[in-house]
Design a protein around this motif. Sequence first.
Motif, mmCIF file in Angstrom:
data_model
loop_
_atom_site.group_PDB
_atom_site.id
_atom_site.type_symbol
_atom_site.label_atom_id
_atom_site.label_comp_id
_atom_site.label_asym_id
_atom_site.label_seq_id
_atom_site.Cartn_x
_atom_site.Cartn_y
_atom_site.Cartn_z
ATOM 1 N N ALA A 1 -40.618 50.221 -16.613
ATOM 2 C CA ALA A 1 -40.641 51.017 -17.691
ATOM 3 C C ALA A 1 -39.059 50.997 -18.123
ATOM 4 N N ILE A 2 -38.715 51.272 -19.751
ATOM 5 C CA ILE A 2 -37.476 51.842 -20.080
ATOM 6 C C ILE A 2 -37.718 52.771 -20.945
ATOM 7 N N GLY A 3 -36.387 53.347 -21.615
ATOM 8 C CA GLY A 3 -36.659 54.770 -22.897
ATOM 9 C C GLY A 3 -37.659 55.686 -22.129
ATOM 10 N N ILE A 4 -38.653 55.480 -23.401
ATOM 11 C CA ILE A 4 -39.188 56.354 -23.744
ATOM 12 C C ILE A 4 -40.430 55.845 -23.081
ATOM 13 N N GLN A 5 -40.758 55.136 -21.839
ATOM 14 C CA GLN A 5 -41.862 54.532 -20.755
ATOM 15 C C GLN A 5 -42.368 53.694 -21.481
ATOM 16 N N ILE A 6 -41.878 52.290 -22.112
ATOM 17 C CA ILE A 6 -42.529 51.307 -21.933
ATOM 18 C C ILE A 6 -43.292 50.954 -20.766
ATOM 19 N N LEU A 7 -44.887 50.858 -20.526
ATOM 20 C CA LEU A 7 -44.747 50.486 -19.538
ATOM 21 C C LEU A 7 -45.422 49.175 -19.546
ATOM 22 N N GLY A 8 -45.317 47.930 -18.450
ATOM 23 C CA GLY A 8 -45.522 46.942 -18.050
ATOM 24 C C GLY A 8 -46.787 46.444 -17.431
ATOM 25 N N PRO A 9 -46.814 45.339 -16.907
ATOM 26 C CA PRO A 9 -47.608 44.646 -15.446
ATOM 27 C C PRO A 9 -46.587 44.741 -14.409
ATOM 28 N N HIS A 10 -47.423 45.098 -13.253
ATOM 29 C CA HIS A 10 -46.732 44.341 -12.018
ATOM 30 C C HIS A 10 -45.775 43.513 -11.943
ATOM 31 N N LEU A 11 -44.550 43.659 -11.895
ATOM 32 C CA LEU A 11 -43.210 42.297 -11.871
ATOM 33 C C LEU A 11 -43.451 42.075 -13.233
ATOM 34 N N GLU A 12 -43.816 42.324 -14.110
ATOM 35 C CA GLU A 12 -43.611 41.654 -15.617
ATOM 36 C C GLU A 12 -42.440 42.762 -16.192
ATOM 37 N N ASP A 13 -41.704 42.562 -15.900
ATOM 38 C CA ASP A 13 -40.193 43.514 -16.316
ATOM 39 C C ASP A 13 -39.809 42.744 -17.614
ATOM 40 N N ARG A 14 -40.387 41.382 -18.091
ATOM 41 C CA ARG A 14 -39.972 41.107 -19.255
ATOM 42 C C ARG A 14 -40.396 41.591 -20.641
ATOM 43 N N THR A 15 -42.426 41.640 -20.419
ATOM 44 C CA THR A 15 -42.796 42.630 -21.050
ATOM 45 C C THR A 15 -42.659 43.885 -21.573
ATOM 46 N N PRO A 16 -42.459 44.826 -21.601
ATOM 47 C CA PRO A 16 -41.912 46.260 -21.792
ATOM 48 C C PRO A 16 -40.526 45.651 -22.534
ATOM 49 N N LEU A 17 -39.836 44.930 -22.120
ATOM 50 C CA LEU A 17 -37.977 44.184 -22.943
ATOM 51 C C LEU A 17 -38.409 43.842 -23.797
ATOM 52 N N ALA A 18 -39.428 42.902 -24.279
ATOM 53 C CA ALA A 18 -40.029 42.462 -25.300
ATOM 54 C C ALA A 18 -40.640 42.277 -26.348
ATOM 55 N N PHE A 19 -41.130 43.677 -26.326
ATOM 56 C CA PHE A 19 -41.545 44.988 -26.903
ATOM 57 C C PHE A 19 -40.783 45.987 -27.222
ATOM 58 N N ALA A 20 -39.530 46.107 -26.220
ATOM 59 C CA ALA A 20 -38.725 46.996 -27.119
ATOM 60 C C ALA A 20 -37.579 46.880 -27.882
ATOM 61 N N ARG A 21 -37.807 45.467 -27.820
ATOM 62 C CA ARG A 21 -36.960 44.093 -28.279
ATOM 63 C C ARG A 21 -37.286 44.258 -30.255
ATOM 64 N N LEU A 22 -38.868 44.091 -29.857
ATOM 65 C CA LEU A 22 -39.662 44.106 -30.929
ATOM 66 C C LEU A 22 -39.462 45.500 -31.907
ATOM 67 N N ILE A 23 -39.243 46.590 -31.258
ATOM 68 C CA ILE A 23 -39.035 47.932 -32.068
ATOM 69 C C ILE A 23 -38.250 48.129 -31.598
ATOM 70 N N GLU A 24 -36.855 47.445 -31.502
ATOM 71 C CA GLU A 24 -35.757 47.890 -31.705
ATOM 72 C C GLU A 24 -35.188 48.781 -32.981
ATOM 73 N N GLY A 25 -35.275 48.329 -34.168
ATOM 74 C CA GLY A 25 -35.241 48.598 -35.692
ATOM 75 C C GLY A 25 -35.877 49.295 -36.293
ATOM 76 N N LEU A 26 -36.983 50.174 -35.545
ATOM 77 C CA LEU A 26 -38.070 50.344 -36.545
ATOM 78 C C LEU A 26 -37.760 51.767 -36.424
#
Length: 117
Positions: free
Chosen positions: A92-117
């Motif tokens: 989980a990162i920042g606002i708690q973007i939770l992703g599947p266990h051991l799939e750290d790249r999923t919440p990181l990719a989502f964070a990149r998608l919403i970064e500019g909003l």
Amino acid sequence: MTVMSYGAPPTPELPSAHGYMAMLHIQLALRRRWDRLFQSFDVVIAPTLGMVAFPHMEGDWASRRVMIDGEPMGFAEQLARAGLATFPNLPAIGIQILGPHLEDRTPLAFARLIEGL
């Protein structure tokens, strides 16, 4: 010290080996529930606390109080929100973007998608 609790600060007593294994079993069962959820959703967005930033507090955890919707609550109770990710060992990162266990790249990719909003 073992920091696994059911909504209260951990006690200073260390668990027995059987008690620790029981806690791990509960943790795994919770993570399996999340695994089922992540079959339908890529990420879950959750708050880290139930409140905005607050002044620094002194004293032990049991005595710390915060106002939530005009009602005093124990500060330690707010940590349950962060526990959504930390207890089942989910990334989980920042606002708690939770992703599947051991799939750290999923919440990181989502964070990149919403970064500019």
